[in-house]
Design an enzyme around this catalytic site. Sequence first.
Site, PDB file in Angstrom:
ATOM      1  N   ALA A 122      34.863  98.307   0.395  1.00  0.00           N
ATOM      2  CA  ALA A 122      35.696  98.091  -0.765  1.00  0.00           C
ATOM      3  C   ALA A 122      36.929  98.927  -0.231  1.00  0.00           C
ATOM      4  O   ALA A 122      37.152 100.355  -0.268  1.00  0.00           O
ATOM      5  CB  ALA A 122      35.010  99.031  -1.898  1.00  0.00           C
ATOM      6  N   MET A 123      37.826  98.142  -0.220  1.00  0.00           N
ATOM      7  CA  MET A 123      39.336  98.636   0.277  1.00  0.00           C
ATOM      8  C   MET A 123      40.307  98.859  -0.833  1.00  0.00           C
ATOM      9  O   MET A 123      40.890  99.538  -1.354  1.00  0.00           O
ATOM     10  CB  MET A 123      39.892  98.019   1.545  1.00  0.00           C
ATOM     11  CG  MET A 123      39.177  98.302   2.522  1.00  0.00           C
ATOM     12  SD  MET A 123      39.779  97.487   4.214  1.00  0.00           S
ATOM     13  CE  MET A 123      38.671  96.168   4.261  1.00  0.00           C
ATOM     14  N   ALA A 128      46.722  99.201  -4.932  1.00  0.00           N
ATOM     15  CA  ALA A 128      46.594  98.789  -3.525  1.00  0.00           C
ATOM     16  C   ALA A 128      45.902  98.043  -2.945  1.00  0.00           C
ATOM     17  O   ALA A 128      44.752  98.234  -2.962  1.00  0.00           O
ATOM     18  CB  ALA A 128      46.295 100.583  -2.904  1.00  0.00           C
ATOM     19  N   PHE A 154      38.505  93.309  -6.700  1.00  0.00           N
ATOM     20  CA  PHE A 154      38.271  92.275  -6.013  1.00  0.00           C
ATOM     21  C   PHE A 154      37.288  92.473  -4.701  1.00  0.00           C
ATOM     22  O   PHE A 154      37.566  91.670  -3.629  1.00  0.00           O
ATOM     23  CB  PHE A 154      39.658  91.699  -5.066  1.00  0.00           C
ATOM     24  CG  PHE A 154      40.742  91.729  -6.215  1.00  0.00           C
ATOM     25  CD1 PHE A 154      40.412  91.126  -7.577  1.00  0.00           C
ATOM     26  CD2 PHE A 154      42.031  92.063  -5.912  1.00  0.00           C
ATOM     27  CE1 PHE A 154      41.688  90.937  -8.170  1.00  0.00           C
ATOM     28  CE2 PHE A 154      43.135  92.082  -7.025  1.00  0.00           C
ATOM     29  CZ  PHE A 154      42.812  91.443  -8.150  1.00  0.00           C
ATOM     30  N   THR A 156      34.213  91.467  -2.680  1.00  0.00           N
ATOM     31  CA  THR A 156      33.334  90.334  -2.271  1.00  0.00           C
ATOM     32  C   THR A 156      32.045  91.017  -2.109  1.00  0.00           C
ATOM     33  O   THR A 156      31.850  91.919  -1.322  1.00  0.00           O
ATOM     34  CB  THR A 156      33.736  89.595  -1.137  1.00  0.00           C
ATOM     35  OG1 THR A 156      35.014  89.034  -1.429  1.00  0.00           O
ATOM     36  CG2 THR A 156      32.621  88.256  -0.957  1.00  0.00           C
ATOM     37  N   TYR A 232      41.773 104.486  10.855  1.00  0.00           N
ATOM     38  CA  TYR A 232      41.798 103.931  12.237  1.00  0.00           C
ATOM     39  C   TYR A 232      40.571 102.993  12.549  1.00  0.00           C
ATOM     40  O   TYR A 232      40.566 102.102  13.323  1.00  0.00           O
ATOM     41  CB  TYR A 232      42.036 105.185  13.282  1.00  0.00           C
ATOM     42  CG  TYR A 232      42.855 105.973  12.856  1.00  0.00           C
ATOM     43  CD1 TYR A 232      44.231 105.643  13.547  1.00  0.00           C
ATOM     44  CD2 TYR A 232      42.831 107.127  12.142  1.00  0.00           C
ATOM     45  CE1 TYR A 232      45.481 106.426  13.168  1.00  0.00           C
ATOM     46  CE2 TYR A 232      44.077 107.928  11.960  1.00  0.00           C
ATOM     47  CZ  TYR A 232      45.354 107.602  12.432  1.00  0.00           C
ATOM     48  OH  TYR A 232      46.147 108.450  11.933  1.00  0.00           O
ATOM     49  N   GLU A 241      37.693  90.791  11.534  1.00  0.00           N
ATOM     50  CA  GLU A 241      37.644  90.405  10.271  1.00  0.00           C
ATOM     51  C   GLU A 241      38.568  89.073  10.350  1.00  0.00           C
ATOM     52  O   GLU A 241      38.437  88.104   9.552  1.00  0.00           O
ATOM     53  CB  GLU A 241      37.891  91.282   9.441  1.00  0.00           C
ATOM     54  CG  GLU A 241      37.960  90.825   7.748  1.00  0.00           C
ATOM     55  CD  GLU A 241      38.386  91.924   6.784  1.00  0.00           C
ATOM     56  OE1 GLU A 241      38.310  91.550   5.604  1.00  0.00           O
ATOM     57  OE2 GLU A 241      38.304  93.045   7.213  1.00  0.00           O
ATOM     58  N   GLN A 278      51.098  53.051   5.847  1.00  0.00           N
ATOM     59  CA  GLN A 278      51.636  53.662   7.016  1.00  0.00           C
ATOM     60  C   GLN A 278      51.895  55.305   6.282  1.00  0.00           C
ATOM     61  O   GLN A 278      51.558  56.135   7.378  1.00  0.00           O
ATOM     62  CB  GLN A 278      53.031  53.196   7.293  1.00  0.00           C
ATOM     63  CG  GLN A 278      53.689  54.047   8.578  1.00  0.00           C
ATOM     64  CD  GLN A 278      54.802  53.308   8.888  1.00  0.00           C
ATOM     65  OE1 GLN A 278      55.964  53.756   8.271  1.00  0.00           O
ATOM     66  NE2 GLN A 278      55.068  52.824   9.978  1.00  0.00           N
TER      67      GLN A 278
END
Length: 378
Positions: A122-123, A128, A154, A156, A232, A241, A278
């Site tokens: 969860a970021m 943000a 959001f 997942t 970091y 990722e 074509q």
Amino acid sequence: MLLSYTREHEMYRESLRKFLQKEVVPYFREWEKDRQVPREVWKAFGRQGFLCPWLPEEYGGSGVGFEYALILIEEMSRADVDIPISLHSEVVVPYLYSYGTDEQKRRWLPGCASGDLITAVAMTEPDAGSDLAALRMTAVRDVDTYILNGQKVFITNGWDCDLVIVACKTGNDPKPHRNISLLVVEEGTPGFIKAKKLNKMGRHTEGTAELVFEDCRVPARNLLGQEGKGFYYLMEKLQQERLIASMGSLCAAEKMFQEGLEYAKTRRAFGQPIGSFQHNSFKLAEMATEVEIARTFVERLVMEHIQGRELVMEASMAKWWVSEMANRVAAQVLQLHGGYGYMEEYPICRHYQNVRVDTIYAGTNEIMKSIIAKRLGL
């Protein structure tokens, strides 16, 4: 093909292919309609050794290489099923393995490999996304716990997760990057609320959710790594990722191109196959070229990633270019199908919906270009 596959690779591929055809494909459309993959399915993946196969045997894995991740993505794309196995196995669990204590690894990793523990990271917050330094979620230390407050969106696997790695602020350093820490929150922790499963344009089986933390007391022993080092850690893992994201876009593009090619050979208009016109033949030629270029580039990066090379700029290049290429292929193949392409019973309709997010997640493509520009000294 740049990657050289051994007999063991091919045995893994064949076993996975049979498993998907028997245990997943017959039921996937129903799961997609219900917007829910049964938990038993995750456990079935685990029993067959398809979750976190890179983990050492002591934690339930097989100790195999990163190339197995590409095989899994290829075969799931070929089977036309979409379950966020790669997010769990190749994105989230590596944080636990790389930064976890011995006690944390023993506590969590076997369940991650067996499918008993589904993971999420969860970021993103309402205010943000790509700018991680702007996180507002706070975690205040209180003796042997952290009191976590804030909202994530959001996410997942958020609806189904048993463990979620939460990026949060734990300090007030003038340099905001030094304030971020990672806490592992377990299902059932008081104050951890799965607020809402989100209805999305595509990828309906991913359990994407809004998560809320209200005075959520997380044991201090669930701190992942060192306090203040979270930013970091996130940066170190984003290379893999973004490679996973690129691999997903590549395989989707290959799948859509093959469907478009077959349709162009069999669908007739004005007394001839539509692929013989074509304009259509040139579009298919362009797609074939771009897909081949993407395959060559991504396989090269997979090989170099396995060798331990730092590929921040190259992974960013792959992530933006391959995802946008996949979206071009989706639009062109849907157009080839005409009105049928707009019907949900045709696979291209679902693919078109699913690949749209590829340019957004794992860092937007605009952020990818910013990273590349900075690496170029601009």
